[in-house]
Design a protein around this motif. Structure first.
Motif, PDB file in Angstrom:
ATOM      1  N   PRO A 161       0.815  -1.220   0.000  1.00 36.06           N
ATOM      2  CA  PRO A 161       0.000   0.000   0.000  1.00 36.06           C
ATOM      3  C   PRO A 161       0.843   1.263   0.000  1.00 36.06           C
ATOM      4  O   PRO A 161       2.037   1.247   0.330  1.00 36.06           O
ATOM      5  CB  PRO A 161      -0.765  -0.122   1.321  1.00 36.06           C
ATOM      6  CG  PRO A 161       0.202  -0.815   2.236  1.00 36.06           C
ATOM      7  CD  PRO A 161       0.960  -1.788   1.364  1.00 36.06           C
ATOM      8  N   GLY A 213      -3.504   4.792   0.839  1.00 38.39           N
ATOM      9  CA  GLY A 213      -4.399   3.665   0.617  1.00 38.39           C
ATOM     10  C   GLY A 213      -4.459   3.084  -0.764  1.00 38.39           C
ATOM     11  O   GLY A 213      -5.252   2.169  -1.013  1.00 38.39           O
ATOM     12  N   ARG A 261      -8.508  -4.407   0.304  1.00 43.29           N
ATOM     13  CA  ARG A 261      -8.275  -3.483  -0.804  1.00 43.29           C
ATOM     14  C   ARG A 261      -7.838  -4.229  -2.064  1.00 43.29           C
ATOM     15  O   ARG A 261      -8.277  -3.923  -3.172  1.00 43.29           O
ATOM     16  CB  ARG A 261      -7.227  -2.443  -0.412  1.00 43.29           C
ATOM     17  CG  ARG A 261      -7.786  -1.252   0.350  1.00 43.29           C
ATOM     18  CD  ARG A 261      -6.700  -0.274   0.736  1.00 43.29           C
ATOM     19  NE  ARG A 261      -6.151  -0.601   2.042  1.00 43.29           N
ATOM     20  CZ  ARG A 261      -5.020  -0.113   2.528  1.00 43.29           C
ATOM     21  NH1 ARG A 261      -4.299   0.717   1.790  1.00 43.29           N
ATOM     22  NH2 ARG A 261      -4.607  -0.432   3.735  1.00 43.29           N
TER      23      ARG A 261
END
Length: 296
Positions: free
Chosen positions: A58, A62, A159
Motif C-alpha cells: 500500500p 491507501g 483493498r
C-alpha cells in the motif's frame, strides 16, 4: 477474476511444459513491476507467459501499488531524502513522480497493471507488506500469534481483493507471510493462494496445509533429486531432503519454482516435475526438459 491457478489440471502427470510465469514482468529484460514490463511480457514477445507475477503493497493514502522493495532507493530515482523511505509511508502522488530504473516508467497501481493485461494471461499477486514493520514473513507461526498477524493484513487484503473483483484474468495470491494467506482466506476463501517457501520444506507444507493452499512456491534450490538441490542461492538453504514435488502433488497442490534464471535450471526443474517456473527471462523453457543434459 476466475479464481484458478491455471496449472492444476496437469499435476498428476506433468507431461506438458511447466507454466511460464513472468517474474515482475520478466525483470531480466524489462523494468520490473511497471506497466511497460507487463505489457511487453504479455503481448510484445515471441515467447509469452501464461501468467505474470506482480508484487504489491500500500501507499500512505491507501492505493495498492506494484513494487517489490520496502524502500524506494534501489529501483527509482528517489532523492536522498526519499530513498530510504518505506513505500507505505509515501503518498501515491509522490510515487508517480519517481522514475523506475531510468526508463521513464513510474510506479503503477495494481489496477493499472491489470488493465494492461489481456484476459488470457493469469496474474500472480504477491503480497509483500500491508504497511507495517510488525509482519513476520518466512515463519511457520505459533498458534497464539496467528490472529494478530492475520489482522495486520486484513485491511490491505480487502483493498487488493476489491481491486481484483472485476478482473477477468485467472488470479493466484501468494506470500511469504502466513498472516497474508490467513487474511485472504478470511476476506474471500474462493481466491486461490500459494505459500511461498524459504526456510524449510516441512514448515512450508504445514502452512500450505493450514490454509489449504492451491499452490506452493519454492526456491529452485529446494527441489530435491536434481543437481540444483542445496546449490548456493543467496542465503537460502540448506534444506532437508524431502521430495517437495511428490509431497505437494500427492496433496493436490501445484509447485511453482522461483526465481529461474537459465534454461539449464528450467530443464532440471521440468525433469523433476514442477508445474511452473517463475522466471526473469522469457526463453528459459525453449530448449525442453532433456536438451543438452546427460542422464543422472
Amino acid at each position: 477474476m476466475s479464481g484458478t491457478t491455471g496449472t492444476t489440471e496437469r499435476q498428476a502427470t506433468n507431461q506438458d511444459a511447466p507454466t511460464l510465469i513472468a517474474h515482475r514482468g520478466f525483470a531480466g529484460v524489462h523494468p520490473e513491476n511497471t506497466v511497460a514490463a507487463f505489457e511487453q511480457a504479455a503481448t510484445g514477445l515471441d515467447v509469452r507467459p501464461e501468467m505474470v507475477e506482480v508484487d504489491v503493497m500500500p501507499t500512505a493514502d491507501g492505493e495498492v501499488v506494484a513494487f517489490h522493495d520496502f524502500e524506494l532507493g534501489r529501483v527509482t530515482d528517489a532523492p536522498a531524502d526519499l530513498a530510504d523511505r518505506f513505500v507505505w509511508e509515501t503518498p501515491y502522488e509522490k510515487l508517480t513522480q519517481l522514475e523506475v530504473l531510468g526508463t521513464g516508467e513510474s510506479i503503477p497501481r495494481l489496477a493499472d497493471v491489470l488493465d494492461a493485461l489481456p484476459p488470457e494471461v493469469g496474474v500472480n499477486v504477491e503480497f509483500k507488506n500491508p504497511g507495517s514493520t510488525g509482519v513476520r514473513p518466512r515463519e511457520n507461526l505459533p498458534r497464539d500469534d496467528r490472529p494478530a498477524q492475520r489482522d495486520l493484513w486484513l485491511d490491505f487484503a480487502e483493498r487488493v481483493v476489491s481491486t481484483l473483483a472485476d478482473c477477468e484474468n485467472d488470479v493466484l495470491v501468494s506470500s511469504f507471510a502466513e498472516g497474508a494467506l490467513a487474511a485472504v482466506r478470511a476476506v474471500d476463501p474462493s481466491i486461490p493462494v500459494a505459500a511461498v517457501f524459504a526456510e524449510s520444506v516441512a514448515d512450508g507444507m504445514e502452512v500450505a496445509r493450514r490454509y489449504d493452499c492451491e499452490a506452493v512456491h519454492a526456491p529452485w534450490n529446494m527441489i530435491s533429486g536434481t543437481p540444483l538441490f542445496n546449490a548456493e542461492y543467496g542465503s537460502l538453504g540448506p534444506y532437508e531432503d524431502v521430495d517437495l514435488v511428490e509431497t505437494a502433488h500427492r496433496e493436490g497442490r501445484t509447485v511453482n519454482v522461483w526465481t529461474v534464471q537459465s534454461w539449464y535450471q528450467a530443464a532440471q526443474l521440468r525433469r523433476a516435475g514442477v508445474d511452473g517456473v517463475i522466471a526473469d527471462y522469457p526463453g528459459v523453457l525453449q530448449f525442453g526438459d532433456d536438451a543438452g543434459l546427460a542422464d543422472d
